[in-house]
Design an enzyme around this catalytic site. Structure first.
Site, PDB file in Angstrom:
ATOM      1  N   HIS A 162     -36.222  13.371 -10.516  1.00 37.23           N
ATOM      2  CA  HIS A 162     -36.644  14.345  -9.808  1.00 37.23           C
ATOM      3  C   HIS A 162     -34.933  15.312 -10.020  1.00 37.23           C
ATOM      4  O   HIS A 162     -34.057  14.588  -9.838  1.00 37.23           O
ATOM      5  CB  HIS A 162     -36.906  14.189  -8.502  1.00 37.23           C
ATOM      6  N   GLU A 165     -32.931  15.051  -7.100  1.00 39.50           N
ATOM      7  CA  GLU A 165     -32.299  13.807  -6.400  1.00 39.50           C
ATOM      8  C   GLU A 165     -31.311  13.444  -7.228  1.00 39.50           C
ATOM      9  O   GLU A 165     -31.294  11.934  -7.651  1.00 39.50           O
ATOM     10  CB  GLU A 165     -33.397  12.624  -6.370  1.00 39.50           C
ATOM     11  N   HIS A 306     -35.381   6.446  -6.689  1.00 37.91           N
ATOM     12  CA  HIS A 306     -35.491   8.385  -6.248  1.00 37.91           C
ATOM     13  C   HIS A 306     -34.491   8.386  -4.215  1.00 37.91           C
ATOM     14  O   HIS A 306     -34.239   7.048  -3.842  1.00 37.91           O
ATOM     15  CB  HIS A 306     -37.251   8.560  -5.790  1.00 37.91           C
ATOM     16  N   GLU A 365     -36.351   5.183  -2.589  1.00 38.98           N
ATOM     17  CA  GLU A 365     -35.923   5.683  -2.019  1.00 38.98           C
ATOM     18  C   GLU A 365     -34.565   6.066  -1.385  1.00 38.98           C
ATOM     19  O   GLU A 365     -34.686   5.097  -0.576  1.00 38.98           O
ATOM     20  CB  GLU A 365     -37.686   6.216  -0.879  1.00 38.98           C
TER      21      GLU A 365
END
Length: 395
Positions: A162, A165, A306, A365
């Site tokens: 992403h 990110e 991420h 994450e």
């Protein structure tokens, strides 16, 4: 560091002279036959650079070697055209310097060009590191893969699926840099011998899956796409929160793991700054390159970096193997992050990998807040991620 071989030199001798594991020298010089080296052959010595030194009054090679804490013969080796008893004040000689400080700058975001330059610099210092292209992005930027190690266990990690990110690329490259320093200096990492990890594991890294998107967030749109991208971005010329690739397709919603359900559940039904899974799975070259990479290799474990949430996901539809739970508990222990088995999400790379290969896959994450996370969080994020990185290599 490149040196010219003398008649009496062997790779074994160079290993002892510079205190470099012989296997690393062999892996850095695959073009060389150790049993048939000739004078003036070029050899790469990993973990070192040669730096200039200007001769001062009273200097001798013996004094310089003591001052720098290096072997005397290493100076003779790097300065074969200079008479050691005839040093001239103001003359420049070369001194070997072992790298013990990371090359990765932790205060500057890595866009595509800076990443490419960093990889080139790392490859120069650590020539046993392999860098290849596994595909190209929509705009033709190469998608780089880094390989380290010769072991039977194959582990893959990736970052910046992403665009907003992008900090994950910095994290992964910093972890790689720490690993390289530990290997070449024969240092332990988290209680484990780095060289043993190198010998047991082949590590694959794709540090920037979405180079076009990262460049868009960090540098703004290319002039020829400004109008089109601004329209996709709902009229805004601020792309800081853009998550998709340059065509407005979310790369981590592109994989054939209940993709139809993902398409049904996601609100965007056309290209958008985030979440649109495309009109079909694997339409985007970046996603296709990642599936090809997994199919061509036999990865035992994958980790997708991420942000954000300080948690990680490790299951998919009950298809994950039993060892995934053991790894999840270890990752939770070393990172302090919360382990979550299932989330209501489909079509991600981790989901597809578990479904396709029935092997452990994790979505990490990192950090907490609103993407893109600020660089002020980087040291804390790195500390938590480091535990997972080395626990994965040791699994």
């Amino acid at each position: 560091m490149e040196i010219s071989v003398r008649p009496e030199d062997t790779l074994s001798y160079l290993s002892k002279l510079f205190k470099i594991p012989l296997q690393l020298i062999l892996d850095s010089n695959s073009h060389v036959n150790p049993m048939d080296m000739k004078p003036a052959d070029k050899i790469h010595l990993p973990g070192y650079v040669s730096v200039p030194y200007t001769i001062k009054e009273g200097d001798t090679f013996e004094k310089i070697s003591v001052l720098r804490g290096i072997e005397l013969d290493s100076l003779f080796l790097l300065n074969q055209t200079i008479g050691p008893t005839q040093l001239v004040i103001g003359e420049q000689v070369f001194v070997p310097e072992k790298i013990v400080v990371p090359l990765v700058q932790e205060k500057t975001p890595l866009d595509y060009k800076r990443l490419a330059k960093l990889m080139k610099n790392l490859k120069r210092v650590y020539p046993f590191m392999e860098v290849t292209n596994i595909g190209t992005s929509v705009l033709g930027n190469p998608i780089h893969e880094i390989r380290i190690g010769k072991g039977d266990k194959k582990i893959h990690m990736n970052a910046s699926f992403h665009a907003n990110e992008w900090i994950t690329t910095m994290v992964l490259m910093s972890l790689l840099n720490r690993y390289l320093i530990s290997i070449t200096n024969n240092q332990p990492v988290k209680g484990r011998k780095a060289l043993a990890l190198y010998e047991n594991v082949e590590l694959s890294l794709v540090p920037m899956v979405n180079p076009d998107g990262v460049d868009l967030v960090l540098n703004g749109p290319p002039a020829h796409l400004r109008e089109e991208l601004t329209k996709i971005n709902e009229g805004s010329d601020d792309f800081i929160h853009w998550k998709a690739n340059i065509r407005g397709i979310d790369l981590n919603n592109q994989f054939p793991a209940n993709w139809e359900l993902c398409r049904k559940n996601k609100k965007p039904k056309a290209p958008a700054s985030r979440d649109f899974p495309g009109d079909d799975p694997l339409t985007e070259p970046e996603a296709a390159a990642m599936t090809d990479l997994a199919h061509k290799n036999d990865f035992d474990l994958i980790l997708a970096f991420h942000t954000q949430g300080e948690e990680f996901y490790w299951g998919y539809e009950g298809l994950e193997p039993a060892e995934s739970e053991l790894l999840a508990k270890e990752f939770e222990k070393v990172s302090g992050y919360r382990a979550i088995r299932y989330v209501n999400s489909h079509a991600g790379y981790k989901d597809w990998f578990i479904q396709e290969f029935h092997r452990p896959g994790f979505t990490l994450e990192l950090g907490k807040g609103i993407n893109p996370l600020p660089l002020s969080q980087f040291p804390e994020i790195l500390k938590h991620a480091e535990g997972i990185f080395f626990a994965a290599l040791a699994f």
